[in-house]
Design a protein around this motif. Structure first.
Motif, short mmCIF file in Angstrom:
data_model
loop_
_atom_site.label_atom_id
_atom_site.label_comp_id
_atom_site.label_asym_id
_atom_site.label_seq_id
_atom_site.Cartn_x
_atom_site.Cartn_y
_atom_site.Cartn_z
N ARG A 6 50.98 -24.60 10.98
CA ARG A 6 50.60 -26.06 9.47
C ARG A 6 51.38 -26.85 8.98
O ARG A 6 51.87 -26.95 7.63
CB ARG A 6 49.84 -25.21 8.64
CG ARG A 6 48.33 -24.26 8.77
CD ARG A 6 47.59 -23.79 7.79
NE ARG A 6 47.30 -24.04 6.58
CZ ARG A 6 47.13 -24.61 5.89
NH1 ARG A 6 47.75 -23.16 5.21
NH2 ARG A 6 46.90 -25.63 4.41
N GLY A 7 52.69 -27.16 9.84
CA GLY A 7 53.74 -27.13 9.77
C GLY A 7 55.07 -27.01 8.53
O GLY A 7 55.54 -27.25 7.64
N GLY A 8 54.35 -25.16 8.40
CA GLY A 8 55.51 -24.60 7.38
C GLY A 8 54.89 -24.62 5.67
O GLY A 8 54.95 -24.28 5.04
N ARG A 9 53.69 -25.39 6.09
CA ARG A 9 52.91 -25.22 4.67
C ARG A 9 52.87 -23.43 3.76
O ARG A 9 52.48 -23.54 2.54
CB ARG A 9 51.39 -25.59 4.95
CG ARG A 9 51.00 -26.09 3.42
CD ARG A 9 49.80 -27.84 3.73
NE ARG A 9 48.71 -27.70 2.36
CZ ARG A 9 49.59 -28.53 1.84
NH1 ARG A 9 50.61 -29.03 2.38
NH2 ARG A 9 49.31 -28.98 0.75
N THR A 10 51.73 -23.14 4.95
CA THR A 10 51.45 -21.56 4.48
C THR A 10 52.38 -20.83 3.77
O THR A 10 52.91 -20.14 3.02
CB THR A 10 50.23 -20.69 5.61
OG1 THR A 10 49.62 -21.81 6.31
CG2 THR A 10 50.45 -20.13 4.72
N VAL A 54 56.54 -28.02 0.65
CA VAL A 54 54.86 -27.96 1.23
C VAL A 54 54.68 -29.32 1.05
O VAL A 54 53.28 -29.59 2.14
CB VAL A 54 54.28 -27.99 -0.52
CG1 VAL A 54 52.66 -28.10 -0.51
CG2 VAL A 54 54.31 -26.19 -0.65
N GLN A 55 54.80 -29.80 0.20
CA GLN A 55 54.44 -31.74 0.89
C GLN A 55 55.07 -32.22 1.92
O GLN A 55 54.60 -32.59 2.63
CB GLN A 55 55.60 -32.23 0.11
CG GLN A 55 54.73 -32.24 -1.67
CD GLN A 55 53.16 -31.93 -1.72
OE1 GLN A 55 52.56 -33.38 -1.06
NE2 GLN A 55 52.81 -31.57 -2.47
N PHE A 56 56.26 -31.58 2.95
CA PHE A 56 56.85 -32.35 4.19
C PHE A 56 55.77 -31.37 5.16
O PHE A 56 55.81 -32.54 6.40
CB PHE A 56 58.21 -31.65 4.17
CG PHE A 56 59.50 -32.03 5.08
CD1 PHE A 56 59.79 -33.74 4.46
CD2 PHE A 56 59.01 -31.60 6.65
CE1 PHE A 56 60.71 -34.20 6.16
CE2 PHE A 56 60.11 -32.49 7.42
CZ PHE A 56 60.44 -33.36 7.44
N SER A 57 55.33 -30.31 5.02
CA SER A 57 54.40 -30.35 5.83
C SER A 57 52.93 -31.15 6.59
O SER A 57 52.62 -30.79 7.43
CB SER A 57 53.45 -28.71 5.39
OG SER A 57 53.31 -28.85 4.64
N THR A 58 52.94 -32.18 5.51
CA THR A 58 51.76 -33.68 6.05
C THR A 58 52.49 -33.80 6.81
O THR A 58 51.48 -34.82 7.63
CB THR A 58 51.29 -34.03 4.46
OG1 THR A 58 52.51 -34.57 4.00
CG2 THR A 58 50.86 -33.52 3.60
N LEU A 59 53.84 -33.47 7.21
CA LEU A 59 54.30 -34.70 8.04
C LEU A 59 54.96 -33.95 9.53
O LEU A 59 54.69 -34.61 10.53
CB LEU A 59 55.80 -35.30 7.58
CG LEU A 59 55.53 -36.43 6.63
CD1 LEU A 59 57.28 -35.99 5.87
CD2 LEU A 59 54.47 -37.47 6.71
N MET A 60 54.08 -32.67 9.66
CA MET A 60 54.24 -31.71 11.13
C MET A 60 53.08 -31.35 11.69
O MET A 60 52.10 -32.19 11.21
CB MET A 60 54.79 -30.83 10.61
CG MET A 60 55.96 -30.95 9.22
SD MET A 60 57.54 -31.36 10.80
CE MET A 60 57.78 -29.98 11.57
N PRO A 61 52.60 -31.36 12.81
CA PRO A 61 52.11 -31.45 13.71
C PRO A 61 50.85 -30.02 13.25
O PRO A 61 51.86 -29.26 12.19
CB PRO A 61 52.73 -30.61 15.11
CG PRO A 61 53.85 -31.42 15.04
CD PRO A 61 54.35 -31.36 13.01
N GLN A 62 50.00 -30.01 13.83
CA GLN A 62 49.09 -29.09 13.46
C GLN A 62 48.08 -28.48 13.90
O GLN A 62 47.91 -28.80 14.57
CB GLN A 62 48.01 -29.68 12.10
CG GLN A 62 48.76 -30.33 10.83
CD GLN A 62 48.73 -29.50 10.01
OE1 GLN A 62 48.54 -28.48 9.73
NE2 GLN A 62 50.41 -30.07 9.60
N VAL A 63 48.74 -27.31 14.62
CA VAL A 63 48.13 -26.64 15.55
C VAL A 63 47.05 -24.65 15.29
O VAL A 63 47.18 -24.43 14.39
CB VAL A 63 49.18 -25.76 16.50
CG1 VAL A 63 48.53 -24.83 18.03
CG2 VAL A 63 49.81 -27.55 16.73
N SER A 64 45.39 -25.27 15.85
CA SER A 64 44.49 -24.29 15.40
C SER A 64 43.98 -24.15 16.75
O SER A 64 43.98 -24.67 17.74
CB SER A 64 44.16 -24.73 14.54
OG SER A 64 43.34 -25.88 14.61
N VAL A 65 43.03 -22.86 16.70
CA VAL A 65 42.40 -22.91 17.93
C VAL A 65 40.88 -22.34 17.45
O VAL A 65 40.99 -21.78 16.29
CB VAL A 65 42.78 -21.03 18.39
CG1 VAL A 65 41.98 -20.95 19.43
CG2 VAL A 65 44.11 -21.32 19.41
#
Length: 490
Positions: A115-119, A275-286
């Motif tokens: 999640r872009g390091g958000r968690t 946390v805010q910077f994570s919105t600019l990162m890619p998101q990967v999920s299954v």
């Protein structure tokens, strides 16, 4: 905590009053609830690692009418002749009704991978917020205990002032009677009688004022401690936990709960940048899902299926709001950094003031004691001189008033000394239930956190999981302050 009933025979010590305040004060109870609410931010952040499972279904009734275009077919007899020449080839519409019950069911499982390091950032931010709130709980605990000490001492101080003023009224009553007797035999004038009457009226006014102050102090005590003050006993001041002002300033700058809370607030603000910077990162999920649909197109039809997909989302440009949020978080971190410096300076100021107030109060106590001894000698001499006529009634009244003022000042100076000793302990973070060895079950701020941190489900109330904290290795001790000869300690 079971509290003994109040009564004239029960001696209520300061530790018992502080224990009652620790267990019953609403402000402290609210701060504990606030900490438990902050603890829940950690499992909320950790939920970012966990899958989400959603089951959705729908049921209903459908009545579908199908219309189709057709033409009348040609009909021939056995000889091959057209039998419906007039209608053959003419178009017509065919209608088909299909009433049916419909239903669908779908189950979806989504597992976040990245999640872009958000968690991770949210978890660190939540944990730092928990540590900051624990420090604020200690700050609230110290504030409640300090106010309770002040209320306890105020009740004793005002009781002593009432006693001194009551005794003064009795003395002046006897003085007025003696003055009237001397006036009747012509030893003194009417002026002396008027002066004695005026001084008695003033003493009654001071007594009424002292009684009003006592009732106000009792009301403050009831609000903070939760029980009526009974036979309160005079508490000694705390032995200073530091040996110098510089040591007090150093410990306050490091251990004051307000400073510790500000430091964790700064760490939480720095985590908010990630946390805010994570919105600019890619998101990967299954994503995995399965479904079943009944009677969707026609009666008796059924569709089933399942799929597993890996999803990648790469934000390229979202309007710039996310960039503004990152910049805002950076400035908030700078503000939190300055708040740490301000908290350190404020705690150092409070430690300096508490140290100087404590030293000044000790000097005042010794000075007032010396003044009382001198005033007692002076009053005795003035009374003897008044008998032989070398002193007037006014001189005797003034000497008595000066002695009363000195005794009241001693009571107030002792109260200031006790309050200052506890204030000094509070500035360095040593005015807690553990440090004071209060006879009460100590609230454990970690118990609720440990109970809910890794909990995946459950909506119950786990606030009763706090266990008794271990007994402190070293606690602040009290010192005995001897009262002056012939005087009762407030």
């Amino acid at each position: 905590m079971a509290l003994p009933p109040s009564g004239a025979a029960w001696s209520q010590s300061l530790q018992e009053a502080l224990a009652a305040a620790y267990a019953n004060n609403p402000t402290l109870l609210a701060a504990r609830a606030q900490l438990r609410a902050t603890d829940e931010e950690v499992p909320r952040a950790l939920s970012g690692w966990r899958p989400s499972v959603i089951i959705s279904g729908a049921a209903g009734y459908s009545d579908t009418t199908n219309r189709s275009q057709a033409s009348v077919p040609i009909q021939r007899d056995f000889a091959g002749n057209v039998r419906n020449e007039d209608t053959a080839g003419l178009p017509f519409s065919a209608y088909t009704n299909s009433p049916r019950n419909t239903g669908s069911l779908q189950a979806t499982v989504t597992q976040p991978i990245y999640r872009g390091g958000r968690t991770t950032a949210q978890t660190r931010q939540a944990e730092n917020a928990v540590y900051a709130q624990r420090s604020r709980l200690l700050q609230t605990e110290q504030q409640v205990l300090l106010e309770s000490v002040a209320a306890y001492v105020a009740v004793i101080r005002d009781q002593e002032e009432v006693r001194l003023n009551t005794n003064n009224v009795q003395v002046l009553n006897r003085q007025l009677q003696a003055t009237n007797e001397r006036f009747r035999v012509g030893e003194i004038t009417r002026t002396d009688v008027a002066q004695a009457e005026a001084r008695l009226a003033q003493a009654r006014f001071q007594l009424d004022q002292a009684q009003g102050n006592l009732q106000s102090s009792r009301a403050v005590f009831l609000r903070l401690v939760g029980v009526e003050p009974a036979r309160v006993t005079a508490p000694p001041p705390l032995a200073a936990p530091v040996r110098s002002r510089d040591e007090a300033v150093r410990l306050a700058s490091d251990n004051n709960p307000a400073v510790v809370a500000a430091m964790f607030d700064e760490a939480s603000a720095r985590d908010n940048i990630d946390v805010q910077f994570s919105t600019l990162m890619p998101q990967v999920s299954v994503n995995a899902s399965t479904f079943r649909i009944d009677n969707n197109a026609s009666r008796g039809s059924r569709q089933t299926g399942a799929q597993v997909t890996a999803n990648l989302s790469v934000p390229l440009y979202q309007g710039g709001a996310e960039h503004a949020a990152v910049r805002q978080a950076r400035q908030q971190a700078q503000r939190a950094r300055q708040a740490v410096d301000d908290a350190r300076r404020l705690s150092a100021q409070q430690a300096t003031q508490a140290w100087e107030t404590l030293g000044s109060a000790r000097a005042q106590v010794e000075s007032v004691r010396a003044q009382i001894r001198a005033q007692e000698i002076a009053l005795d001499g003035v009374q003897r001189e008044a008998v032989v006529g070398s002193r007037t009634t006014l001189d005797v009244l003034n000497a008595e008033q000066e002695l009363l003022t000195a005794r009241v000042n001693l009571v107030r100076s002792l109260a200031t000394l006790i309050n200052a000793s506890y204030s000094l302990a509070a500035t360095i973070g040593r005015l807690t239930a553990q440090d004071l060895n209060l006879p009460v079950q100590v609230y454990d701020p970690r118990a609720y956190y440990n109970t809910v941190r890794d909990r995946w489900a459950g909506t119950g109330d786990y606030s009763d999981t706090a266990q008794q904290a271990p007994t402190p290795q070293s606690a602040i001790q009290v010192q005995t302050l001897p009262p002056p000869s012939g005087q009762r300690r407030p």
